[in-house]
Enzyme design. Structure first.
Site, mmCIF file in Angstrom:
data_model
loop_
_atom_site.group_PDB
_atom_site.id
_atom_site.type_symbol
_atom_site.label_atom_id
_atom_site.label_comp_id
_atom_site.label_asym_id
_atom_site.label_seq_id
_atom_site.Cartn_x
_atom_site.Cartn_y
_atom_site.Cartn_z
ATOM 1 N N TRP A 138 37.695 -9.179 -21.726
ATOM 2 C CA TRP A 138 37.501 -10.466 -22.415
ATOM 3 C C TRP A 138 38.141 -10.463 -23.783
ATOM 4 C CZ3 TRP A 138 36.614 -14.599 -19.800
ATOM 5 C CH2 TRP A 138 35.973 -14.496 -18.562
ATOM 6 N N ASP A 198 32.699 -13.055 -30.338
ATOM 7 C CA ASP A 198 32.371 -13.641 -29.042
ATOM 8 C C ASP A 198 31.102 -12.950 -28.551
ATOM 9 O OD1 ASP A 198 32.097 -14.411 -26.411
ATOM 10 O OD2 ASP A 198 34.053 -13.655 -25.761
ATOM 11 N N LYS A 229 25.330 -17.070 -19.797
ATOM 12 C CA LYS A 229 24.824 -15.725 -19.543
ATOM 13 C C LYS A 229 23.420 -15.553 -20.118
ATOM 14 C CE LYS A 229 29.572 -14.070 -19.417
ATOM 15 N NZ LYS A 229 29.684 -13.595 -18.031
#
Lengths: 360, 360
Positions: free
Chosen positions: B103, B172, B196
């Protein structure tokens, strides 16, 4: 559950009660999967089937061929104003726009902001957008022609779509998405935010002809790239899974009503009923001109603003909500999307007649 | 409702049952408004109160001051990879990134694609990202430093955050959003996709220091402009209203658990339990190094891929789903977000012990 009222909001907007009941019934455990749909991986077989089914159903209901692909994107129509200019503009060609109201103007402003050469080929701005222009000066070699098929704020709608020849025709159908039959093969792309006629907010639906997808440049933001999202069947990243699920339920509901023709018939009946009342009264003055009137958003004025305020307040007390017009037009706006039952329109008309009797 | 199972999916992921029950209970009629929340205008007073309350609650739970603003945006973290590079890059300065997994790499690739000068100041790529780098060569005059605080795929997490001095630190936090206390004043911006640890998919939450907002250039896509959305309190266009509603419920749930410290305590207990089992076995081999281990995504291998497949299949039959590791690491991944009850981790551990006994 308490009393549900008639919700004439322009969007987010009323949804079919049967759809809401389905969502509620399977909220804790989606079809014996042991979890809620909103807890489910977008990489699961179950969700993959759902998104594929929705992709196909949206095309099937209107008769789009396999030359088209449905994309589920985020950011609503506002996101698409950016995306379509970034993806579909072509060097050396003009992007052409028809200006039929404030949402058209936003699409145009976005092309301008992003530095895309553009041209407004028709506008109804000088009459406060109370009609759809009859004439368009479409260039032979435009990158695309963009229209707003229904104008939520002013209450107008295209009855017939322009013939753009070989120039790709793109329509923002946010506020009349699947409210009536149209010839899908006329369009290179139709799109809309889901939250008016197709589902909850936070989702844009695009049905795009596949050859257009190849236009996407490589250096645009990934989140706005048609090519990247088309290549991953809308699952490049985690999509709005709840939104796709609800849109699919709404499309199944359209199918179960008898399809788009049955929905169109119901819409014409509801809107016709309301316009007839407006036209037969001197007290209520419709904004949109005959020939350009929206089946979805019906706009009108009362003799003065005081009466308009009173109308909105008294209607709300009667369980008729969301009737205040947009500030740029004023007056009253009744959004009567696919999911608004005839009983809602009948209740509104009863209220209007009583209000006119008392105050007219 | 049938049997709910323990869902270890990396995201969308398990949500607190109490939150799901609230959604279900008010699905047809939100708090006597006469309509579903998903049918309600984002311009209504009720929704305005909801979004303002969520904006404040998210800051309050972690102790962000009034120097910060919560933004609710669309497009998930992928959208933010584009947005932060477009909004926060500064001419003549480097955007600096720490590479701790796939990511991070996507965030870096987006800065590169959008033509922003960037530099990777630390990476754990040469060890398949099994740890968080200890050293960073932070420039004195970088535009920002970007980290991925938790790495969903590999199962690592920052225990301490880098000190970037005057350089804005951006994290993030998609997969460890509000899983433990941190000092919010260290950050210029934290952000994450909600799906999430905070809610459903289709929503990005950004908490941004207000001075950063002024960096947004005028000519970027409107849908990606922090300045435009901050100026309209996240309501420039129709937001993902359902997503904001659910995130607010999840934040209220955190508050009702006793706040972030209580949630952290529960998370450390659950993760500690699982890592202890992994460390006390030769059969299970944890991927992440001690000192970099995620409280949220626990990754491990079995002696061979056949056993890993068998483990995933037999676990599913026992009502433990979503345990297959990401293909780039292989093996097993148990995502044990805030909403995963201790009973789920206990059931997993019982299954692991039995599986080892039979196959070890």
């Amino acid at each position: 559950m308490g009393q549900r009222i008639f919700n004439f909001s322009a969007g987010p907007a009323t949804l079919p009660l049967a759809v809401l009941e389905t969502i509620q019934g399977e909220l804790l455990n989606y079809r014996d999967e042991g979890m809620s749909l909103i807890e489910m991986s977008h990489r699961s077989k179950t969700f993959d089937n759902l998104v594929n089914g929705a992709e196909q159903l949206i095309r099937d209901i209107m008769g789009f061929s396999d030359d088209y692909q449905t994309l589920f994107l985020q950011g609503g129509a506002t996101g698409q104003f950016s995306a379509l200019a970034l993806n579909l503009a072509v060097d050396g060609k003009l992007a052409e726009y028809v200006d039929t109201g404030p949402w058209s103007a936003k699409a145009i402003a976005e092309a301008k902001k992003l530095g895309k050469p553009y041209r407004v080929i028709a506008s109804s701005a000088d009459s406060n957008h109370n009609h759809i222009p009859a004439e368009y000066a479409i260039g032979d070699d435009a990158a695309y022609v963009h229209i707003t098929s229904n104008n939520t704020i002013v209450g107008t709608q295209f009855e017939d779509f322009p013939d753009t020849g070989n120039v790709p025709l793109i329509a923002d159908m946010s506020s009349d998405f699947y409210c009536k039959r149209f010839d899908p093969n006329k369009f290179a792309m139709i799109y809309g935010g889901a939250q008016k006629n197709a589902g909850p907010s936070g989702l844009a639906i695009c049905v795009i002809r596949k050859d257009l997808i190849e236009r996407s440049p490589a250096n645009i933001p990934t989140i706005l790239s048609y090519k990247i999202f088309a290549g991953k069947n809308s699952l490049y990243n985690t999509p709005n899974t709840f939104g796709i699920y609800v849109v699919n339920l709404v499309m199944e509901w359209i199918r179960d009503q008898g399809g788009i023709d049955a929905v169109e018939k119901a819409n014409r009946h509801k809107a016709g009923f309301l316009y007839t009342v407006l036209d037969s009264s001197d007290f209520f003055r419709p904004h949109a001109q005959d020939g350009s009137r929206s089946l979805m958003n019906v706009t009108w004025r009362l003799p003065n603003e005081e009466l308009e305020k009173q109308f909105v307040a008294e209607a709300l007390a009667e369980g008729l909500s969301g009737l205040k017009g947009h500030r740029s037009v004023g007056g009253i706006r009744a959004s009567i999307y696919n999911a608004m039952p005839l009983a809602g329109v009948e209740a509104l008309i009863s209220f209007m007649k009583e209000f006119e009797r008392k105050n007219g």
